[in-house]
Design an enzyme around this catalytic site. Sequence first.
Site, PDB file in Angstrom:
ATOM      1  N   LYS A  98       0.857  -1.249   0.140  1.00 42.72           N
ATOM      2  CA  LYS A  98       0.048  -0.058  -0.026  1.00 42.72           C
ATOM      3  C   LYS A  98       0.761   1.163  -0.012  1.00 42.72           C
ATOM      4  CE  LYS A  98      -4.037   1.727   2.550  1.00 42.72           C
ATOM      5  NZ  LYS A  98      -4.859   1.725   3.896  1.00 42.72           N
ATOM      6  N   MET A 138      -6.046   8.315   2.998  1.00 40.45           N
ATOM      7  CA  MET A 138      -6.424   7.156   3.450  1.00 40.45           C
ATOM      8  C   MET A 138      -7.553   6.768   4.662  1.00 40.45           C
ATOM      9  SD  MET A 138      -2.710   5.185   4.055  1.00 40.45           S
ATOM     10  CE  MET A 138      -2.330   5.802   5.612  1.00 40.45           C
ATOM     11  N   SER A 167      -9.284   1.940   2.376  1.00 36.62           N
ATOM     12  CA  SER A 167      -8.457   2.757   1.676  1.00 36.62           C
ATOM     13  C   SER A 167      -7.572   1.715   1.083  1.00 36.62           C
ATOM     14  CB  SER A 167      -7.581   3.602   2.861  1.00 36.62           C
ATOM     15  OG  SER A 167      -7.065   3.024   3.594  1.00 36.62           O
ATOM     16  N   GLY A 182     -11.698   0.049   8.536  1.00 35.76           N
ATOM     17  CA  GLY A 182     -12.027  -0.934   7.649  1.00 35.76           C
ATOM     18  C   GLY A 182     -11.411  -0.974   6.267  1.00 35.76           C
ATOM     19  N   SER A 183     -10.361  -0.435   6.247  1.00 32.02           N
ATOM     20  CA  SER A 183      -9.447  -0.039   4.965  1.00 32.02           C
ATOM     21  C   SER A 183      -8.893  -1.321   4.536  1.00 32.02           C
ATOM     22  CB  SER A 183      -8.402   0.895   5.453  1.00 32.02           C
ATOM     23  OG  SER A 183      -8.876   2.083   5.530  1.00 32.02           O
TER      24      SER A 183
END
Length: 499
Positions: A133, A182, A208, A231-232
């Site tokens: 990421k 994010m 994100s 919840g990314s």
Amino acid sequence: MSAKWEEVALAKRRAVSANIPADWLIPQLLLPSPAELDVTQFPRKSGWFTPRELDITDSTATAILCKIAGGTWSAEEVTRSFCKRAAAAQQLTNCLSEIFFAEAIESAKILDENFRKTGKVVGPLHGLPISLKDNFNVVGRDSTVGFTSLVGQPATYNSTLVELLEAQGAVRYCKTNVPTAMMIAESVNNVYGRTTNPLNRKLTSGGSSGGESALIAFGGSPLGVGTDIGGSLRIPAACTGIFTLRPSFGRFPTQRCRSGLAGQEAVQSVNGPMSKTLGDIVLFAKTVVDAQPWLQDPKCLPIPWRSVEKKKKKLKLAVLWDDGMVAPTPPVARALRETVEKLNKAGHEILDWNPTLHSQGLDILGRMFVADGGKSVRALLDPTAEPFRPEMSQYENAPERSVHDMWQLHLERSEFQRKYLEQWMSYGGLDAILSPTTPYASVEHGNFKHVGYTGVFNIVDYSAVSFPCGVTADREKDAASLNAAPLSNTCKEVQQDCK
């Protein structure tokens, strides 16, 4: 005349595109038209990939490692194959933020040479390409987390997890797109633009960690690493039908990563793996824990890897049918029902989970995110006169909390955690809560409106897994559920978006 932020963004996007080798630019005649929404079959149907490349990139991380260790595949050819497929994913879904394919191939060559000389792998991830990421720092590469002011400021050190994975033999080759700071449930920002879902490019891949989920779902990465603060990890995994693990804080290292809300620790961000298979999630988790990350990151807990020796034949599971705020849309509700039916048939004990605390948990989470009055976000927008995106309006207009107010919020959070644990314990031997990950299977761009199913578990800091269950949306099967009474105004909007 273009504003400064627009010029910076355009130059950055061009630089990313320039890092795709000419040989890996999809020929114009093979490019799917914009009307072709599902591009996941492009690698196999286009004829642009060799059978060997397809064999490699369609394999699990675990299988790839076995082939490399057995000498069937080299680290270089595995890396080249995934770089090519990642290049295609970028051209079709806009999922990458940084590309360093040439560096990755050189690293793979070094691993191959070491293997030829010693006959041994350097670690359990020897030769495995792992995507990262955008917020994971890699020396010499930007970590913009969606801000134009952070373009052209390459990292001078690697994130601790990046160093750990490389020491175990992993090959880093790209970083993936995220939303601004994010902090949006869709991956869109003013630097790179919007990442689309390879299963349906009209829909979001989530956020994100949506660049990761799009790349993995397309087959451009066998194993990726994202983060989760509301919840990314779980939302993107659910939107693209892959697996992920959101661990509790302290299990995997988070040290030296970039954050859009740097210093915010009221609710902790965690790192976790994303992949197409549960086995590869286990592979990542065991490798990281076996590397004793607590010797490098002081916030990691010194808990060794433990296998479950005596597996329970009968589980006690509580089902969260809805969170009391937004009901799951018909495809998600049907998926939950069918999963519960299978568990019942398998002999597991199924109970209902009362969502009475969930609205309070989501409210606490929201207040924590904007407690600084949006100063952190504004400080990163102002240097290039970059505007707030519409999805970030809550940060633009939030009042700043005093230190005393923040301490009171911490007390409220701690009391909430106590109450949630008390409810859990009241079920007597409960093994897990089964819940939708989001109200949606996925949703059209710009329409993601609710993170209540994931955010509460960040407040209580419970580990969570998002997994596909084999159910896909079916307009005919789901039509009967479209007229259910909404639980709130947001619920009404969510249900209308799915009609």
